[in-house]
Motif scaffolding. Structure first.
Motif, PDB file in Angstrom:
ATOM      1  N   THR A  67      22.603  48.936  43.730  1.00  0.00           N
ATOM      2  CA  THR A  67      22.768  50.315  43.272  1.00  0.00           C
ATOM      3  C   THR A  67      24.217  50.772  43.407  1.00  0.00           C
ATOM      4  OG1 THR A  67      20.492  50.802  43.875  1.00  0.00           O
ATOM      5  CG2 THR A  67      21.944  52.688  43.533  1.00  0.00           C
ATOM      6  N   LYS A  68      24.834  50.487  44.535  1.00  0.00           N
ATOM      7  CA  LYS A  68      26.195  50.959  44.775  1.00  0.00           C
ATOM      8  C   LYS A  68      27.238  50.235  43.918  1.00  0.00           C
ATOM      9  CE  LYS A  68      26.718  53.978  47.513  1.00  0.00           C
ATOM     10  NZ  LYS A  68      26.760  55.368  47.052  1.00  0.00           N
ATOM     11  N   THR A  69      26.909  49.045  43.442  1.00  0.00           N
ATOM     12  CA  THR A  69      27.909  48.271  42.693  1.00  0.00           C
ATOM     13  C   THR A  69      27.736  48.336  41.180  1.00  0.00           C
ATOM     14  OG1 THR A  69      26.562  46.255  42.879  1.00  0.00           O
ATOM     15  CG2 THR A  69      28.224  46.646  44.590  1.00  0.00           C
ATOM     16  N   ARG A  70      26.586  48.738  40.706  1.00  0.00           N
ATOM     17  CA  ARG A  70      26.360  48.727  39.251  1.00  0.00           C
ATOM     18  C   ARG A  70      27.020  49.914  38.565  1.00  0.00           C
ATOM     19  NH1 ARG A  70      20.025  49.103  38.182  1.00  0.00           N
ATOM     20  NH2 ARG A  70      20.196  47.224  39.371  1.00  0.00           N
ATOM     21  N   GLU A  71      27.300  49.720  37.310  1.00  0.00           N
ATOM     22  CA  GLU A  71      27.973  50.745  36.505  1.00  0.00           C
ATOM     23  C   GLU A  71      27.008  51.839  36.049  1.00  0.00           C
ATOM     24  OE1 GLU A  71      31.332  50.766  35.747  1.00  0.00           O
ATOM     25  OE2 GLU A  71      31.427  49.121  37.189  1.00  0.00           O
ATOM     26  N   THR A  72      25.772  51.464  35.740  1.00  0.00           N
ATOM     27  CA  THR A  72      24.806  52.401  35.178  1.00  0.00           C
ATOM     28  C   THR A  72      23.626  52.571  36.132  1.00  0.00           C
ATOM     29  OG1 THR A  72      23.645  50.621  34.030  1.00  0.00           O
ATOM     30  CG2 THR A  72      25.387  51.750  32.804  1.00  0.00           C
ATOM     31  N   GLU A  73      22.798  53.561  35.829  1.00  0.00           N
ATOM     32  CA  GLU A  73      21.579  53.771  36.618  1.00  0.00           C
ATOM     33  C   GLU A  73      20.588  52.633  36.347  1.00  0.00           C
ATOM     34  OE1 GLU A  73      20.777  56.169  38.858  1.00  0.00           O
ATOM     35  OE2 GLU A  73      22.731  57.110  38.636  1.00  0.00           O
ATOM     36  N   ALA A  74      19.715  52.372  37.296  1.00  0.00           N
ATOM     37  CA  ALA A  74      18.672  51.358  37.138  1.00  0.00           C
ATOM     38  C   ALA A  74      17.684  51.799  36.063  1.00  0.00           C
ATOM     39  CB  ALA A  74      17.952  51.153  38.462  1.00  0.00           C
ATOM     40  N   ASP A  75      17.123  50.834  35.354  1.00  0.00           N
ATOM     41  CA  ASP A  75      16.119  51.151  34.343  1.00  0.00           C
ATOM     42  C   ASP A  75      14.821  51.555  35.044  1.00  0.00           C
ATOM     43  OD1 ASP A  75      15.254  51.085  31.438  1.00  0.00           O
ATOM     44  OD2 ASP A  75      13.746  49.794  32.388  1.00  0.00           O
ATOM     45  N   PHE A  76      14.315  52.712  34.680  1.00  0.00           N
ATOM     46  CA  PHE A  76      13.146  53.251  35.373  1.00  0.00           C
ATOM     47  C   PHE A  76      11.918  52.362  35.230  1.00  0.00           C
ATOM     48  CE2 PHE A  76       9.305  55.824  35.652  1.00  0.00           C
ATOM     49  CZ  PHE A  76       9.451  56.324  36.927  1.00  0.00           C
ATOM     50  N   PHE A  77      11.607  51.936  34.014  1.00  0.00           N
ATOM     51  CA  PHE A  77      10.341  51.222  33.789  1.00  0.00           C
ATOM     52  C   PHE A  77      10.381  49.757  34.199  1.00  0.00           C
ATOM     53  CE2 PHE A  77       9.857  54.926  31.049  1.00  0.00           C
ATOM     54  CZ  PHE A  77       8.633  55.371  31.505  1.00  0.00           C
ATOM     55  N   THR A  78      11.550  49.129  34.208  1.00  0.00           N
ATOM     56  CA  THR A  78      11.588  47.710  34.584  1.00  0.00           C
ATOM     57  C   THR A  78      11.965  47.469  36.037  1.00  0.00           C
ATOM     58  OG1 THR A  78      13.869  47.473  33.816  1.00  0.00           O
ATOM     59  CG2 THR A  78      12.112  46.955  32.234  1.00  0.00           C
ATOM     60  N   GLU A  79      12.696  48.410  36.649  1.00  0.00           N
ATOM     61  CA  GLU A  79      13.128  48.206  38.035  1.00  0.00           C
ATOM     62  C   GLU A  79      12.516  49.205  39.011  1.00  0.00           C
ATOM     63  OE1 GLU A  79      17.443  47.157  38.564  1.00  0.00           O
ATOM     64  OE2 GLU A  79      17.483  47.818  36.469  1.00  0.00           O
ATOM     65  N   VAL A  80      12.716  50.478  38.741  1.00  0.00           N
ATOM     66  CA  VAL A  80      12.328  51.518  39.703  1.00  0.00           C
ATOM     67  C   VAL A  80      10.814  51.619  39.856  1.00  0.00           C
ATOM     68  CG1 VAL A  80      12.516  53.964  40.300  1.00  0.00           C
ATOM     69  CG2 VAL A  80      14.429  52.814  39.159  1.00  0.00           C
ATOM     70  N   LYS A  81      10.109  51.809  38.752  1.00  0.00           N
ATOM     71  CA  LYS A  81       8.662  52.044  38.808  1.00  0.00           C
ATOM     72  C   LYS A  81       7.894  50.887  39.462  1.00  0.00           C
ATOM     73  CE  LYS A  81       4.795  53.830  36.053  1.00  0.00           C
ATOM     74  NZ  LYS A  81       3.897  53.565  37.131  1.00  0.00           N
ATOM     75  N   PRO A  82       8.138  49.624  39.071  1.00  0.00           N
ATOM     76  CA  PRO A  82       7.372  48.546  39.738  1.00  0.00           C
ATOM     77  C   PRO A  82       7.593  48.495  41.252  1.00  0.00           C
ATOM     78  CG  PRO A  82       8.487  47.706  37.777  1.00  0.00           C
ATOM     79  CD  PRO A  82       8.977  49.109  37.993  1.00  0.00           C
ATOM     80  N   PHE A  83       8.837  48.691  41.669  1.00  0.00           N
ATOM     81  CA  PHE A  83       9.143  48.661  43.106  1.00  0.00           C
ATOM     82  C   PHE A  83       8.506  49.856  43.819  1.00  0.00           C
ATOM     83  CE2 PHE A  83      11.846  49.442  46.822  1.00  0.00           C
ATOM     84  CZ  PHE A  83      11.809  48.186  47.417  1.00  0.00           C
ATOM     85  N   ALA A  84       8.687  51.035  43.257  1.00  0.00           N
ATOM     86  CA  ALA A  84       8.136  52.253  43.860  1.00  0.00           C
ATOM     87  C   ALA A  84       6.607  52.208  43.904  1.00  0.00           C
ATOM     88  CB  ALA A  84       8.609  53.487  43.097  1.00  0.00           C
ATOM     89  N   ASP A  85       5.986  51.697  42.853  1.00  0.00           N
ATOM     90  CA  ASP A  85       4.518  51.587  42.829  1.00  0.00           C
ATOM     91  C   ASP A  85       4.016  50.639  43.907  1.00  0.00           C
ATOM     92  OD1 ASP A  85       4.261  53.389  40.767  1.00  0.00           O
ATOM     93  OD2 ASP A  85       3.866  51.874  39.210  1.00  0.00           O
ATOM     94  N   ARG A  86       4.683  49.502  44.060  1.00  0.00           N
ATOM     95  CA  ARG A  86       4.264  48.526  45.076  1.00  0.00           C
ATOM     96  C   ARG A  86       4.294  49.172  46.467  1.00  0.00           C
ATOM     97  NH1 ARG A  86       8.243  43.957  45.608  1.00  0.00           N
ATOM     98  NH2 ARG A  86       9.001  45.077  47.431  1.00  0.00           N
ATOM     99  N   ILE A  87       5.381  49.867  46.759  1.00  0.00           N
ATOM    100  CA  ILE A  87       5.496  50.532  48.064  1.00  0.00           C
ATOM    101  C   ILE A  87       4.475  51.657  48.186  1.00  0.00           C
ATOM    102  CG2 ILE A  87       6.995  52.056  49.413  1.00  0.00           C
ATOM    103  CD1 ILE A  87       9.315  50.271  48.713  1.00  0.00           C
ATOM    104  N   HIS A  88       4.309  52.427  47.120  1.00  0.00           N
ATOM    105  CA  HIS A  88       3.373  53.559  47.146  1.00  0.00           C
ATOM    106  C   HIS A  88       1.953  53.100  47.470  1.00  0.00           C
ATOM    107  CE1 HIS A  88       1.258  57.198  46.018  1.00  0.00           C
ATOM    108  NE2 HIS A  88       0.504  56.461  45.223  1.00  0.00           N
ATOM    109  N   PHE A  89       1.484  52.059  46.806  1.00  0.00           N
ATOM    110  CA  PHE A  89       0.105  51.606  47.039  1.00  0.00           C
ATOM    111  C   PHE A  89      -0.058  51.013  48.437  1.00  0.00           C
ATOM    112  CE2 PHE A  89       0.069  51.591  42.307  1.00  0.00           C
ATOM    113  CZ  PHE A  89      -0.872  52.591  42.178  1.00  0.00           C
ATOM    114  N   ARG A  90       0.975  50.351  48.924  1.00  0.00           N
ATOM    115  CA  ARG A  90       0.900  49.786  50.271  1.00  0.00           C
ATOM    116  C   ARG A  90       0.878  50.899  51.321  1.00  0.00           C
ATOM    117  NH1 ARG A  90       4.684  45.160  50.525  1.00  0.00           N
ATOM    118  NH2 ARG A  90       2.974  44.150  49.454  1.00  0.00           N
TER     119      ARG A  90
END
Length: 122
Positions: free
Chosen positions: A26-49
């Protein structure tokens, strides 16, 4: 108890991974992370756990009354874990806020894990 211990260990690994993502990607990339391919899958996995973990952890703390660990800490840690699943992908987040949230969550998770292991050995 085995399921709670496993979930706690998995959440510790998830938080370590989240902090690693924040620091290295996150700190090194030029653009924001893609919500549907990066953020949502990770956040969902943590949320359900964490959704499975919170009631088990809260009940365990109520029944076993471990030192330095209270039900409100479980609730707060669960909320913060959910936030971290998304926050670590946002460039605008302050380092201090992420770092303090990670420390707080890991303290609760590690306390719970250690107390469960102690109780098991008694």
């Amino acid at each position: 108890m085995d399921h709670l211990y496993t979930l706690t260990t998995e959440l510790i690994a998830d938080i370590d991974e989240a902090f690693h993502i924040y620091k290295t990607e996150t700190k090194t990339r030029e653009t924001e992370a893609d919500f549907f391919t990066e953020v949502k899958p990770f956040a969902d996995r943590i949320h359900f756990r964490v959704k499975d973990w919170e009631p088990l952890a809260r009940d365990w703390v109520i029944v076993n009354k471990p030192k330095y660990l209270y039900p409100i800490q479980i609730k707060t840690a669960a909320e913060n874990i959910g936030y971290l699943g998304v926050y670590v992908f946002q460039k605008k987040m302050k380092d201090k806020r992420i770092t303090e949230m990670v420390k707080s969550v890991l303290y609760v998770l590690n306390q719970l894990k250690n107390q469960m292991a102690e109780n098991e050995n008694k």
